[in-house]
Design an enzyme around this catalytic site. Structure first.
Site, PDB file in Angstrom:
ATOM      1  N   HIS A 215      11.357 -12.711  -2.702  1.00 28.68           N
ATOM      2  CA  HIS A 215      11.562 -12.066  -1.411  1.00 28.68           C
ATOM      3  C   HIS A 215      10.656 -10.851  -1.231  1.00 28.68           C
ATOM      4  CE1 HIS A 215      14.415 -10.078   1.638  1.00 28.68           C
ATOM      5  NE2 HIS A 215      14.127 -11.251   2.152  1.00 28.68           N
ATOM      6  N   LYS A 217       7.461  -8.327  -0.540  1.00 27.59           N
ATOM      7  CA  LYS A 217       6.392  -8.218   0.458  1.00 27.59           C
ATOM      8  C   LYS A 217       5.424  -7.142  -0.008  1.00 27.59           C
ATOM      9  CE  LYS A 217      10.072  -9.752   3.045  1.00 27.59           C
ATOM     10  NZ  LYS A 217      11.502  -9.691   2.692  1.00 27.59           N
ATOM     11  N   ASP A 222      -8.288  -3.765  -2.990  1.00 30.33           N
ATOM     12  CA  ASP A 222      -9.244  -3.089  -3.876  1.00 30.33           C
ATOM     13  C   ASP A 222      -8.567  -2.154  -4.887  1.00 30.33           C
ATOM     14  OD1 ASP A 222     -11.339  -4.435  -2.760  1.00 30.33           O
ATOM     15  OD2 ASP A 222     -12.009  -2.780  -1.483  1.00 30.33           O
ATOM     16  N   HIS A 391      15.825  -5.187  10.941  1.00 27.74           N
ATOM     17  CA  HIS A 391      15.596  -5.860   9.667  1.00 27.74           C
ATOM     18  C   HIS A 391      15.183  -4.869   8.578  1.00 27.74           C
ATOM     19  CE1 HIS A 391      13.354  -8.850   7.016  1.00 27.74           C
ATOM     20  NE2 HIS A 391      14.485  -9.488   7.228  1.00 27.74           N
ATOM     21  N   LYS A 393      15.091  -2.136   5.587  1.00 29.80           N
ATOM     22  CA  LYS A 393      15.819  -1.924   4.328  1.00 29.80           C
ATOM     23  C   LYS A 393      15.362  -0.577   3.759  1.00 29.80           C
ATOM     24  CE  LYS A 393      14.274  -6.586   4.262  1.00 29.80           C
ATOM     25  NZ  LYS A 393      15.366  -7.293   4.730  1.00 29.80           N
ATOM     26  N   ASP A 398      19.859  13.368   0.505  1.00 31.64           N
ATOM     27  CA  ASP A 398      19.776  14.788   0.136  1.00 31.64           C
ATOM     28  C   ASP A 398      18.410  15.418   0.389  1.00 31.64           C
ATOM     29  OD1 ASP A 398      22.400  14.614  -0.590  1.00 31.64           O
ATOM     30  OD2 ASP A 398      22.040  14.654  -2.751  1.00 31.64           O
TER      31      ASP A 398
END
Length: 474
Positions: A215, A217, A222, A391, A393, A398
């Site tokens: 899952h 991404k 370079d 979508h 995440k 703090d």
């Protein structure tokens, strides 16, 4: 015929008993063990099918040899050792050590971070960086769709490959099940080294491996620019068919790119069995970046000894002093996460959870609501995002710690998927991430004000409780 019947019964009984023994020998939590024993005992045929797909413990499997892992990790360790004036924040040393000890997720300083909060920002930035690539492009994605945006990315990758740039692509076979094979064949013919993660063939479909997906991404250009976050490569991030998609992705320049590179090269070894350790993939850092923006790239998977990202979230929640703000598209928390959220809220920490008003999966929406109500009882503030499908995440705590990556707050991300998150220890970046959360909060409504959720009829609540039993499978 009667003998065939008895033979089948004997074989089936043997398989069920063997499965029960395997469950017992895994030494899982007693509740999980009892649940699988009951499923195998009282759900003929269906129980054993569910066990083979979803019940087998893979954490003890070794999908990559320790020797190969050491070689792939050695280069990033050398770059880590060469850092000067590395200062670890005292209040988060235990968390940093946790990640380092579990999966050698080393802390790197001197990072500059751009926060992309929509598809236009992310894809324009990605295309610009790909266009400047001179040595290599490494792309790891759960989904790349055969749509105008996916084809634009494919065209650019093919063009760079023809210029002599090394281009490697890892895509998840289940995530890309809608993408036709000819899409990937076109890239292969154009010089892009393309590999699918855990290909799902007819026979492999009938195995537990189909449940464990990549899952992540990630993108590295370079060895100097890295991307990590929640966005797949799909047109819906810039043009939602039914509702706009809101997501968060990070562009990083600096030491953390070494760790993103390591994560990709381990995945590449997994799909291609090629060790890539040359120094050219870990170039000298940009000397103009000199700060103590500290970052750890933390990966987790079902074959690692511990659920690293989940344990990190638990520790953050339990050690927070003022607040923890979280965004997730799917909220099906494991028991440790639910316990930590309730404990933090009851201790007076301002715990806020943002989830979409509507998800793209109705079963998940039904299962999620019972968990949400449990957190409300402990004082967690829950907000529903109304301006499309959020979508994103991310987590911020703090005014110093923040995280962004591919992990949802659900069973699948914490226990079944191959995931990656960036954890940052830096006040300036945490305040920027906090602003992203507060800006999103302007598009939300507190769940207490949504009467259809607070006054659900008995039958609907019963249905949600039944669907909740499927949480580990969703």
């Amino acid at each position: 015929m009667i003998y065939i019947h008895w033979a089948f019964l004997v074989v089936y009984t043997f398989v069920v008993v063997a499965a029960m023994i395997k469950v017992l020998m895994d030494n899982r939590q007693p509740a999980k063990t009892m649940a699988w024993v009951l499923v195998l005992s009282f759900m003929p045929i269906v129980g054993i099918i569910l066990y083979f797909f979803l019940g087998q413990n893979t954490r003890k499997e070794r999908m990559i040899s320790q020797r190969s892992l050491d070689q792939l990790t050695k280069r990033s360790m050398l770059e880590f050792a060469e850092q000067r004036d590395l200062r670890l924040p005292k209040s988060y040393r235990a968390l940093i050590k946790l990640f380092t000890n579990q999966s050698l997720s080393l802390p790197f300083k001197d990072n500059e971070v751009d926060i992309c909060t929509d598809g236009y920002q992310f894809f324009l930035s990605l295309l610009r960086d790909i266009g400047t690539a001179e040595h290599h492009i490494h792309l790891d994605t759960y989904i790349i769709e055969d749509d105008p945006l996916g084809n634009l990315i494919a065209d650019v990758l093919i063009d760079k490959a023809r210029q002599g740039v090394e281009v490697r692509l890892v895509y998840d076979d289940m995530g890309c099940w809608k993408t036709r094979n000819r899409f990937f064949e076109r890239m292969r013919e154009g010089g892009v080294d393309t590999r699918s993660f855990m290909p799902v063939k007819f026979l492999s479909f009938f195995s537990s491996k189909v449940n464990y997906r990549n899952h992540r991404k990630l993108c590295i250009i370079d060895g100097r620019v890295g991307y990590i976050g929640g966005m797949n490569i799909a047109l819906r991030y810039v043009k939602g068919d039914k509702m706009p998609w809101r997501d968060t992705h990070l562009r990083i320049v600096g030491g953390a790119v070494y760790a993103i590179q390591k994560a990709f090269l381990i995945d590449w070894y997994f799909v291609d069995r090629t060790l890539i350790t040359d120094h050219a993939y870990y170039p000298e850092p940009d000397s103009r970046i000199d700060n103590n923006c500290l970052a750890q790239i933390v990966t987790s998977s079902p074959v690692q000894p511990w659920p690293d990202i989940m344990q990190g979230y638990v520790r953050i929640l339990l050690e927070a002093r003022r607040y923890v703000y979280m965004e997730t598209p799917y909220f099906l928390p494991t028991e440790p996460i639910l316990f930590a959220m309730r404990t933090a809220a009851l201790a007076g920490v301002d715990v806020r959870l943002m989830i979409p008003m509507r998800t793209d999966a109705k079963l998940v929406e039904w299962a999620s609501i019972s968990y949400v109500m449990e957190t409300l009882e402990a004082g967690v503030k829950v907000y529903l995002y109304q301006a499309g499908f959020n979508h994103s995440k991310m987590l911020v705590s703090d005014d110093f710690l923040c995280s962004c990556g591919s992990s949802n707050i659900d069973f699948r991300s914490f226990e079944n998927n191959f995931e990656s998150n960036a954890f940052f220890y830096d006040s300036a970046l945490a305040l920027r991430m906090k602003k992203v959360f507060l800006d999103d909060l302007q598009q939300c409504v507190p769940i207490e004000k949504v009467q259809r959720l607070m006054r659900r009829p008995f039958l609907l609540r019963l249905w949600e409780s039944i669907i909740r039993l499927l949480s580990p499978l969703l």
